[in-house]
Design a protein around this motif. Structure first.
Motif, PDB file in Angstrom:
ATOM      1  N   THR A  15      -4.074   5.042  -0.686  1.00 25.85           N
ATOM      2  CA  THR A  15      -4.838   4.662  -1.868  1.00 25.85           C
ATOM      3  C   THR A  15      -3.963   4.712  -3.113  1.00 25.85           C
ATOM      4  N   PHE A  18      -1.728   1.605  -3.237  1.00 26.18           N
ATOM      5  CA  PHE A  18      -2.507   0.439  -3.651  1.00 26.18           C
ATOM      6  C   PHE A  18      -2.778   0.461  -5.151  1.00 26.18           C
ATOM      7  N   TYR A  19      -3.352   1.547  -5.663  1.00 22.06           N
ATOM      8  CA  TYR A  19      -3.736   1.592  -7.079  1.00 22.06           C
ATOM      9  C   TYR A  19      -2.527   1.624  -8.004  1.00 22.06           C
ATOM     10  N   GLY A  85      -1.748  -5.787  -5.146  1.00 22.10           N
ATOM     11  CA  GLY A  85      -2.744  -5.137  -4.300  1.00 22.10           C
ATOM     12  C   GLY A  85      -2.610  -5.548  -2.849  1.00 22.10           C
ATOM     13  N   GLY A  90      -4.130  -3.537   0.186  1.00 28.34           N
ATOM     14  CA  GLY A  90      -5.431  -4.093  -0.169  1.00 28.34           C
ATOM     15  C   GLY A  90      -5.734  -5.337   0.640  1.00 28.34           C
ATOM     16  N   ARG A 111     -10.093  -5.609  -2.196  1.00 25.34           N
ATOM     17  CA  ARG A 111     -10.668  -4.372  -1.670  1.00 25.34           C
ATOM     18  C   ARG A 111      -9.531  -3.389  -1.502  1.00 25.34           C
ATOM     19  N   ASP A 112      -9.763  -2.132  -1.902  1.00 21.63           N
ATOM     20  CA  ASP A 112      -8.756  -1.094  -1.725  1.00 21.63           C
ATOM     21  C   ASP A 112      -8.743  -0.648  -0.264  1.00 21.63           C
TER      22      ASP A 112
END
Length: 125
Positions: A15, A18-19, A85, A90, A111-112
């Motif tokens: 996560t 990704f972020y 992403g 993602g 979408r994560d």
């Protein structure tokens, strides 16, 4: 209006990747890992995004119908958000482009790794 948003995640490191990439494309600093790797904190524009493993110990799931909206300064920033992403775990939920729902806007959806839906959009001029 909002002071913060909280999302659940099952894999904090995936996560974070990704972020950091997707939000980095919009000009945000990398997240801070907190509480022995159990939480991520992103800050900007007077608000916070906290991503955490659920307190009840059950798996995190995405909200059905929920979307987190992020402001982008330009169409290029939206494109970069989407590409970053996708390159960092993602999945595509709507390629960059104009959006009929708000004439003159430009957006992309992702979408994560947990399945939470995000949109980066540039508002109409």
């Amino acid at each position: 209006m909002f002071s913060h948003l909280v999302l659940g995640a099952n894999d904090i490191e995936a996560t974070r990747q990704f972020y950091d990439a997707a939000l980095g494309a919009l000009g945000y600093e990398p997240g801070m890992v907190l509480v022995e790797g159990e939480k991520l904190l992103y800050q900007g524009n007077g608000g916070m995004l906290l991503i955490t493993k659920p307190r009840d110990g059950k798996p995190a799931t995405a909200a059905n119908g929920g979307t987190i909206g992020l402001t982008a300064a330009s169409d290029e920033a939206v494109d970069n958000f989407h590409a970053a992403g996708l390159a960092n775990g993602g999945s595509d939920e709507g390629a960059p482009g104009p959006r009929d729902a708000i004439p003159g806007s430009y957006a992309a959806y992702l979408r994560d790794p947990t399945g939470n839906k995000l949109v980066a959009w540039r508002a109409p001029a």
